[in-house]
Motif scaffolding. Structure first.
Motif, PDB file in Angstrom:
ATOM      1  N   UNK A  90       0.833  -1.210   0.000  1.00 45.96           N
ATOM      2  CA  UNK A  90       0.000   0.000   0.000  1.00 45.96           C
ATOM      3  C   UNK A  90       0.862   1.252   0.000  1.00 45.96           C
ATOM      4  N   UNK A  91       2.174   1.076   0.074  1.00 49.98           N
ATOM      5  CA  UNK A  91       3.106   2.190   0.230  1.00 49.98           C
ATOM      6  C   UNK A  91       4.024   2.243  -0.981  1.00 49.98           C
ATOM      7  N   UNK A  92       4.074   3.385  -1.634  1.00 50.70           N
ATOM      8  CA  UNK A  92       4.791   3.515  -2.901  1.00 50.70           C
ATOM      9  C   UNK A  92       6.304   3.473  -2.716  1.00 50.70           C
ATOM     10  N   UNK A  93       6.952   2.718  -3.604  1.00 48.77           N
ATOM     11  CA  UNK A  93       8.406   2.673  -3.703  1.00 48.77           C
ATOM     12  C   UNK A  93       8.764   2.961  -5.152  1.00 48.77           C
ATOM     13  N   UNK A  94       9.587   3.961  -5.373  1.00 50.78           N
ATOM     14  CA  UNK A  94       9.887   4.395  -6.736  1.00 50.78           C
ATOM     15  C   UNK A  94      10.469   3.263  -7.577  1.00 50.78           C
ATOM     16  N   UNK A  95       9.919   3.112  -8.771  1.00 49.98           N
ATOM     17  CA  UNK A  95      10.426   2.118  -9.699  1.00 49.98           C
ATOM     18  C   UNK A  95      10.050   0.689  -9.385  1.00 49.98           C
ATOM     19  N   UNK A  96       9.201   0.478  -8.363  1.00 55.13           N
ATOM     20  CA  UNK A  96       8.820  -0.882  -7.957  1.00 55.13           C
ATOM     21  C   UNK A  96       7.307  -1.023  -8.072  1.00 55.13           C
ATOM     22  N   UNK A  97       6.889  -2.108  -8.664  1.00 58.43           N
ATOM     23  CA  UNK A  97       5.470  -2.384  -8.833  1.00 58.43           C
ATOM     24  C   UNK A  97       4.726  -2.249  -7.510  1.00 58.43           C
ATOM     25  N   UNK A  98       3.706  -1.405  -7.487  1.00 57.73           N
ATOM     26  CA  UNK A  98       2.932  -1.122  -6.285  1.00 57.73           C
ATOM     27  C   UNK A  98       1.464  -1.209  -6.662  1.00 57.73           C
ATOM     28  N   UNK A  99       0.799  -2.293  -6.270  1.00 57.89           N
ATOM     29  CA  UNK A  99      -0.535  -2.599  -6.799  1.00 57.89           C
ATOM     30  C   UNK A  99      -1.676  -2.225  -5.876  1.00 57.89           C
ATOM     31  N   UNK A 100      -1.415  -1.968  -4.602  1.00 55.71           N
ATOM     32  CA  UNK A 100      -2.468  -1.754  -3.596  1.00 55.71           C
ATOM     33  C   UNK A 100      -3.400  -2.968  -3.517  1.00 55.71           C
ATOM     34  N   UNK A 101      -2.944  -4.090  -4.041  1.00 59.78           N
ATOM     35  CA  UNK A 101      -3.725  -5.308  -3.986  1.00 59.78           C
ATOM     36  C   UNK A 101      -4.962  -5.294  -4.856  1.00 59.78           C
ATOM     37  N   UNK A 102      -5.027  -4.388  -5.826  1.00 59.50           N
ATOM     38  CA  UNK A 102      -6.224  -4.301  -6.655  1.00 59.50           C
ATOM     39  C   UNK A 102      -5.866  -4.555  -8.118  1.00 59.50           C
ATOM     40  N   UNK A 103      -6.706  -5.298  -8.799  1.00 62.59           N
ATOM     41  CA  UNK A 103      -6.393  -5.796 -10.133  1.00 62.59           C
ATOM     42  C   UNK A 103      -6.152  -4.670 -11.135  1.00 62.59           C
TER      43      UNK A 103
END
Length: 482
Positions: A90-103
C-alpha cells in the motif's frame, strides 16, 4: 498454553539474527551489507513458494541502493546500516510495482516513493520487496486478485491475518528482519498475533503521515513490525521524526525507543480485560490461552488487575471514522479501478458515502469522550491489556469468520472489535506474542498505552515478552496445504 519447543530454522545464519544484532554487526563493519542482502534473497527464494508473503521483489534496485549507501546518518539511533526490509504494497516505492492489492493497478509502477520510504532509505534501510496485502488493505485475511493468498508460516492451511499479512509472514519465516506495516482495524496487530511477531501501531504522526493524498487523516497509520520488541523499537527509531511533508508529524523523543526498551522494568501494572466490558467477543480457547499468559506475567512480578474503562458508542464511532477513509480514497478512484473491487470493499465505500454530517459530528464528539475515559483510566495503570482478536486464525480460504463459538458474526469486521479503541482514540497499541495454542499456532496479547506514550508502551511490551519467554522464531514454514 503451549510453549515454543524445538523451533526449526534452516535458513542462513544471518537471517536468524535479530535486527538489533544485525545492525550492530553492520555498524561495526564485521559483516558487509551485501552479505545480509544475499542471505535475505536466499531465504525469500526458499520459502516464497510456500507462503507468498513478498510477491514483488526488487533485488537489482536493492543492489544499486547498496552501492550508493550514504553513511552520513550513521550516528542516528535509527540507522539501519544496509539492512534489508520489506514495504507493504500500500506504500509507494519508486520504480517498484505497487498494486495496492487491486487488479486495476496490477501494473502500476510509481515514479516517486512515499516520504516514509525516503526516510527509511536515508537511514540505511534497503528495500528488497513489497509485502502482500488485501485490496486497499480492506480485510484481516491477506489475499487479492493480483497475487493470491498469503499463508501463515506456522501452519500454511491457515491465514496470516491482514492487512499486513505479507509483512508478518515474511518476518516469521526469516525473509527480512524488519517490515513496514499499516493499521486501521488492527491491520498490523492481527497479523502480528497470528504469525508470532510484534506489530506496533504508534500514535498518528510518529511514523509518517496518513495515507497518500490524505495527510490529515489520523485513523490509518504506518508502523514497525519485527520479531522482537527491541527490534520493533529500533525500527520505530528509523521511522520517527518531524517531517515537513506531513501535517501531523512531530519530533522523535530525546531518548531513543531502543534505549528505553533496554532499560525496561520487568514489573509493571496491567489492567486486563477479556471482553472490554462485553464489547468484544472472545472464544473460550482464546480466553484460556490469554489467561494462562496473564498468569505467567503476574508470576514474573507484574500486577494484573481485571478492569476496563467505560467505552460508550465505540462501535458506531469507529465505524464512522473508518468509513470516511474508504469513501475519500478508494471511493474516489476512477470507475475503471472501482469496477474490480471485491464486495466487502464496495460495502465499506457505500457506508462512507451514506454518512450524514450528524454522523460525522457525533463520531468526533464520541471519540473525545472515549479518549478522556481511557487516558484518565491509565493514570492508575501502565497499560490496558486485551485480546488482539477474539479467536485463532482460520482457514486461508475464508475471508472472515462467520461465527465465534457458535455465535453468528454480523459482518466482516465484527470479529476485529478489539482493534477499534486504539484507532478511535489515537492511542498507541502493540501486539506481543505470548505463547502458542494447543495446535502450535502463536497467540498475541494487545497492550494499549498512554497518549503519545510510545516509549513507555514498548518498555511494557518488553516486560511482557520477558515474562513469557519470548521472542519466538524465525521458523521454517510448516507446510500443511499440499
Amino acid at each position: 498454553m503451549a510453549r515454543a519447543t524445538d523451533i526449526e530454522f534452516s535458513g542462513p545464519e544471518l537471517c536468524a539474527l535479530s535486527a538489533c544484532e544485525a545492525v550492530d554487526l553492520l555498524r561495526k563493519g564485521e559483516v558487509a551489507p551485501k552479505d545480509f542482502l544475499a542471505a535475505s534473497r536466499a531465504r525469500v527464494e526458499a520459502v516464497e513458494p510456500d507462503i507468498n508473503a513478498m510477491p514483488t521483489r526488487c533485488w537489482d534496485r536493492a543492489e544499486d541502493a547498496l552501492e550508493s549507501l550514504d553513511g552520513s546518518l550513521a550516528e542516528h539511533p535509527g540507522w539501519l546500516g544496509g539492512l534489508p526490509i520489506g514495504i507493504k504494497d500500500l506504500t509507494s516505492v519508486s520504480g517498484v510495482r505497487t498494486t495496492f492489492g487491486t487488479y486495476a493497478m496490477r501494473d502500476n509502477v510509481p515514479e516517486s516513493s512515499d516520504p516514509l520510504v525516503l526516510r527509511l532509505e536515508e537511514r540505511g534501510a534497503i528495500v528488497v520487496g513489497k509485502t502482500n496485502t488485501p485490496e486497499f488493505g480492506a480485510g484481516a485475511n491477506t489475499f487479492n486478485d493480483v497475487f493470491g493468498m498469503t499463508r501463515n508460516p506456522w501452519n500454511t492451511t491457515l491465514n496470516a491475518g491482514g492487512s499486513s499479512g505479507g509483512a508478518a509472514a515474511s518476518l516469521a519465516s526469516g525473509e527480512v528482519w524488519l517490515s513496514q506495516g499499516s493499521d486501521l482495524a488492527g491491520s498490523l496487530r492481527t497479523p502480528a498475533a497470528f504469525c508470532g511477531v510484534v506489530g506496533f501501531r504508534p500514535s498518528p504522526g510518529v511514523a509518517g503521515g496518513g495515507p497518500n493524498g490524505f495527510g490529515f487523516h489520523t485513523e490509518g497509520v504506518s508502523g514497525p513490525m519485527a520479531r522482537s520488541v527491541e527490534d520493533c523499537a529500533l525500527f520505530l527509531d528509523a521511522m520517527a521524526g518531524f517531517d515537513p511533508r506531513s501535517p501531523i508529524s512531530f519530533p522523535a523523543p530525546d531518548m531513543s525507543y531502543r534505549e528505553t526498551v533496554t532499560r525496561a522494568d520487568e514489573k509493571i501494572r496491567i489492567a486486563y480485560s477479556n471482553d472490554m466490558n462485553g464489547f468484544g467477543l472472545t472464544s473460550q480457547a482464546m480466553e484460556r490461552d490469554l489467561r494462562d499468559a496473564m498468569a505467567l506475567i503476574a508470576r514474573n512480578g507484574s500486577v494484573v488487575e481485571e478492569a476496563c474503562p467505560d467505552l460508550p458508542e465505540l462501535d458506531l464511532t469507529y465505524r464512522t471514522l473508518r468509513a470516511i477513509l474508504w469513501a475519500a480514497l478508494p471511493g474516489r478512484a476512477p470507475e475503471s479501478v472501482q469496477q474490480h473491487y471485491k464486495q466487502t470493499l464496495r460495502e465499506n465505500i457505500e457506508y462512507g458515502r451514506n454518512l450524514t454530517i450528524d454522523d460525522v459530528l457525533d463520531a468526533q464528539l464520541n471519540r473525545s469522550k472515549l479518549f478522556d475515559n481511557v487516558t484518565s483510566f491509565l493514570d492508575d495503570f501502565d497499560v490496558l491489556a486485551c485480546p488482539v482478536v477474539g479467536l485463532h486464525p482460520g482457514p486461508v480460504e475464508q475471508e472472515f469468520p462467520a461465527e465465534l463459538d457458535g455465535e453468528p458474526l454480523t459482518d466482516y469486521i465484527t470479529w476485529l472489535r478489539y482493534s477499534y479503541l486504539a484507532t478511535a482514540t489515537g492511542l498507541p497499541a502493540i501486539s506481543v506474542p505470548v505463547g502458542f495454542n494447543d495446535q502450535g499456532v502463536p497467540v498475541g496479547l494487545q497492550l494499549i498505552g498512554r497518549h503519545r506514550g510510545e516509549a513507555q508502551l514498548l518498555a511494557a511490551a518488553r516486560a511482557v515478552e520477558i515474562a513469557v519467554g519470548g521472542p519466538f522464531g524465525p521458523i521454517d514454514p510448516n507446510v500443511t496445504h499440499r
